[in-house]
Design an enzyme around this catalytic site. Structure first.
Site, PDB file in Angstrom:
ATOM      1  N   LYS A 204      18.714  20.319 -46.682  1.00 42.09           N
ATOM      2  CA  LYS A 204      18.401  21.731 -46.422  1.00 42.09           C
ATOM      3  C   LYS A 204      19.670  22.520 -46.057  1.00 42.09           C
ATOM      4  O   LYS A 204      19.778  23.706 -46.375  1.00 42.09           O
ATOM      5  CB  LYS A 204      17.335  21.834 -45.322  1.00 42.09           C
ATOM      6  CG  LYS A 204      15.977  21.292 -45.763  1.00 42.09           C
ATOM      7  CD  LYS A 204      15.427  22.036 -46.986  1.00 42.09           C
ATOM      8  CE  LYS A 204      14.010  21.635 -47.323  1.00 42.09           C
ATOM      9  NZ  LYS A 204      13.447  22.398 -48.451  1.00 42.09           N
TER      10      LYS A 204
ATOM     11  N   TYR B  29      17.145  14.565 -44.930  1.00 38.56           N
ATOM     12  CA  TYR B  29      16.340  15.771 -45.155  1.00 38.56           C
ATOM     13  C   TYR B  29      17.102  16.974 -44.594  1.00 38.56           C
ATOM     14  O   TYR B  29      17.260  17.991 -45.261  1.00 38.56           O
ATOM     15  CB  TYR B  29      14.962  15.633 -44.485  1.00 38.56           C
ATOM     16  CG  TYR B  29      14.132  16.894 -44.616  1.00 38.56           C
ATOM     17  CD1 TYR B  29      13.456  17.184 -45.798  1.00 38.56           C
ATOM     18  CD2 TYR B  29      14.038  17.809 -43.570  1.00 38.56           C
ATOM     19  CE1 TYR B  29      12.710  18.358 -45.929  1.00 38.56           C
ATOM     20  CE2 TYR B  29      13.297  18.977 -43.691  1.00 38.56           C
ATOM     21  CZ  TYR B  29      12.629  19.243 -44.873  1.00 38.56           C
ATOM     22  OH  TYR B  29      11.906  20.412 -44.999  1.00 38.56           O
TER      23      TYR B  29
ATOM     24  N   ASP C 115       8.141  19.318 -63.173  1.00 41.71           N
ATOM     25  CA  ASP C 115       8.883  18.545 -62.181  1.00 41.71           C
ATOM     26  C   ASP C 115      10.230  19.256 -62.020  1.00 41.71           C
ATOM     27  O   ASP C 115      11.016  19.323 -62.978  1.00 41.71           O
ATOM     28  CB  ASP C 115       9.072  17.114 -62.693  1.00 41.71           C
ATOM     29  CG  ASP C 115       9.815  16.229 -61.697  1.00 41.71           C
ATOM     30  OD1 ASP C 115      10.495  16.767 -60.799  1.00 41.71           O
ATOM     31  OD2 ASP C 115       9.728  14.993 -61.842  1.00 41.71           O
TER      32      ASP C 115
HETATM   33  N1  NAD Z   1       5.851  21.770 -43.564  1.00 42.04           N
HETATM   34  C1  NAD Z   1       6.881  21.993 -42.768  1.00 42.04           C
HETATM   35  O1  NAD Z   1       6.820  21.744 -41.561  1.00 42.04           O
HETATM   36  C2  NAD Z   1       8.147  22.581 -43.343  1.00 42.04           C
HETATM   37  C3  NAD Z   1       9.088  23.130 -42.458  1.00 42.04           C
HETATM   38  C4  NAD Z   1      10.252  23.700 -42.965  1.00 42.04           C
HETATM   39  C5  NAD Z   1      10.459  23.725 -44.339  1.00 42.04           C
HETATM   40  N2  NAD Z   1       9.523  23.183 -45.189  1.00 42.04           N
HETATM   41  C6  NAD Z   1       9.775  23.268 -46.623  1.00 42.04           C
HETATM   42  O2  NAD Z   1       8.773  24.076 -47.209  1.00 42.04           O
HETATM   43  C7  NAD Z   1       8.651  23.779 -48.603  1.00 42.04           C
HETATM   44  C8  NAD Z   1       7.187  23.634 -48.968  1.00 42.04           C
HETATM   45  O3  NAD Z   1       6.648  22.499 -48.314  1.00 42.04           O
HETATM   46  P1  NAD Z   1       5.178  22.449 -47.681  1.00 42.04           P
HETATM   47  O4  NAD Z   1       5.358  22.192 -46.239  1.00 42.04           O
HETATM   48  O5  NAD Z   1       4.390  23.607 -48.139  1.00 42.04           O
HETATM   49  O6  NAD Z   1       4.658  21.063 -48.300  1.00 42.04           O
HETATM   50  P2  NAD Z   1       3.451  20.675 -49.266  1.00 42.04           P
HETATM   51  O7  NAD Z   1       3.542  19.205 -49.385  1.00 42.04           O
HETATM   52  O8  NAD Z   1       2.183  21.299 -48.798  1.00 42.04           O
HETATM   53  O9  NAD Z   1       3.847  21.375 -50.665  1.00 42.04           O
HETATM   54  C9  NAD Z   1       4.883  20.907 -51.466  1.00 42.04           C
HETATM   55  C10 NAD Z   1       4.513  21.174 -52.915  1.00 42.04           C
HETATM   56  O10 NAD Z   1       5.642  20.825 -53.734  1.00 42.04           O
HETATM   57  C11 NAD Z   1       5.177  20.078 -54.845  1.00 42.04           C
HETATM   58  N3  NAD Z   1       6.249  19.219 -55.343  1.00 42.04           N
HETATM   59  C12 NAD Z   1       6.808  18.139 -54.739  1.00 42.04           C
HETATM   60  N4  NAD Z   1       7.748  17.594 -55.526  1.00 42.04           N
HETATM   61  C13 NAD Z   1       7.785  18.345 -56.672  1.00 42.04           C
HETATM   62  C14 NAD Z   1       8.551  18.276 -57.860  1.00 42.04           C
HETATM   63  N5  NAD Z   1       9.470  17.305 -58.063  1.00 42.04           N
HETATM   64  N6  NAD Z   1       8.339  19.206 -58.820  1.00 42.04           N
HETATM   65  C15 NAD Z   1       7.409  20.180 -58.644  1.00 42.04           C
HETATM   66  N7  NAD Z   1       6.645  20.287 -57.529  1.00 42.04           N
HETATM   67  C16 NAD Z   1       6.832  19.373 -56.559  1.00 42.04           C
HETATM   68  C17 NAD Z   1       3.975  19.287 -54.310  1.00 42.04           C
HETATM   69  O11 NAD Z   1       3.134  18.840 -55.363  1.00 42.04           O
HETATM   70  C18 NAD Z   1       3.319  20.307 -53.394  1.00 42.04           C
HETATM   71  O12 NAD Z   1       2.380  21.110 -54.083  1.00 42.04           O
HETATM   72  C19 NAD Z   1       9.483  22.518 -48.817  1.00 42.04           C
HETATM   73  O13 NAD Z   1      10.723  22.861 -49.409  1.00 42.04           O
HETATM   74  C20 NAD Z   1       9.690  21.973 -47.415  1.00 42.04           C
HETATM   75  O14 NAD Z   1      10.856  21.188 -47.315  1.00 42.04           O
HETATM   76  C21 NAD Z   1       8.378  22.618 -44.713  1.00 42.04           C
END
Ligand code: NAD
Length: 252
Positions: A159, A155, A61
């Site tokens: 960021k 959010y 975590d």
């Molecule tokens: N999906 C989008 O549209 C988008 C756009 C811009 C930025 N992001 C950023 O990209 C990054 C990845 O997100 P994603 O879209 O791949 O989402 P996702 O939900 O597919 O993956 C997120 C992962 O983080 C893990 N996670 C969450 N909380 C955690 C914790 N406390 N400790 C350890 N692991 C944890 C989850 O289990 C999951 O495997 C994030 O930082 C998100 O903010 C996403």
């Protein structure tokens, strides 16, 4: 450098590597020769990804100091050296009027998106400094931190904090040759996408978000992974403090 060897001999921690962008980053890093440690809350998905990519998995975590300490131990026990940290794990809440966001959701995004950076640097920087190692941190921020949309205030702010802290640390730790960069994807097609659009993640519902992206589509895990690989590699040895927007021109 030969393709497939950009990260040869390096050890990388990829948080949130079990899913979405993080899984794409772990895949690319493994293909480029890195020893990858996936750190994720999700045990089942983390183990499955690690098996497929022949890499290590640590259930962690990112909001817990003791889990970062275990990650450092895991990274340094086998190879003796940690080189790259990708702070990718993130959290969001369903888009909502700012005055209606719960304290629980506020704490969630600040803890997972911002406190994780505090803890990773608090635990890992002494390791890089004491061993005189040129570590490379890549943080996954978001276009939300540069060009915010309504109804995602905390959010977006989390960021923006990631981008600002990354630039601060880039300057602060440059004398030790420890590099800090961030990558900002635009909306993608991952497990958290439905939270941003506030509706089921269907191609139809994503269209509203994708229509304002000049290149006409969202970020893929491969787009994000390629940018992270470059910034983490020695090819980017003179690049620090950058926020690389991987967003098809959205932030122009
Ligand atoms: N999906 C989008 O549209 C988008 C756009 C811009 C930025 N992001 C950023 O990209 C990054 C990845 O997100 P994603 O879209 O791949 O989402 P996702 O939900 O597919 O993956 C997120 C992962 O983080 C893990 N996670 C969450 N909380 C955690 C914790 N406390 N400790 C350890 N692991 C944890 C989850 O289990 C999951 O495997 C994030 O930082 C998100 O903010 C996403």
């Amino acid at each position: 450098m030969a393709p497939g060897s950009r990260l040869q001999g390096k050890t990388a921690i990829v948080t949130g590597g079990a899913s979405g962008f993080g899984r794409g980053i772990a895949t690319k890093f493994a293909e480029e020769g890195a020893r990858v440690i996936i750190a994720d809350l999700s045990e089942e998905a983390g183990r499955e990804a690690a098996k497929e990519l022949s890499c290590n998995f640590v259930r962690a975590d990112v909001t817990k100091r003791e889990d970062w300490e275990r990650l450092l131990q895991e990274a340094t026990s086998a190879s003796g050296q940690l080189d790259i940290v990708v702070n990718n794990a993130g959290a969001a809440y369903t888009n909502a009027a700012t005055h209606e966001v719960t304290e629980k959701d506020f704490d969630l995004v600040m803890n997972v998106n911002v406190k994780s950076l505090y803890l990773s640097t608090s635990v890992l920087l002494p390791y890089f400094i004491d061993n005189k190692l040129p570590g490379s941190f890549v943080q996954i921020a978001s276009t939300a931190g540069v060009r915010p949309r309504p109804r995602l205030a905390w959010y977006n702010a989390s960021k923006a904090a990631v981008i600002n802290a990354t630039k601060t640390m880039a300057v602060e730790y440059a004398p030790q040759k420890i590099r800090f960069n961030s990558v900002s994807p635009v909306v993608g097609d991952t497990a958290m996408t439905h939270l941003f659009i506030g509706k089921p993640n269907t191609p139809e519902n994503r269209k509203v978000f994708e229509s304002v992206i000049p290149l006409g589509r969202g970020s893929t895990p491969a787009d994000v992974a390629n940018a992270c690989c470059y910034l983490a590699s020695d090819e980017a040895a003179f690049i620090t403090g950058v926020n690389l927007e991987v967003d098809g021109g959205r932030c122009v």
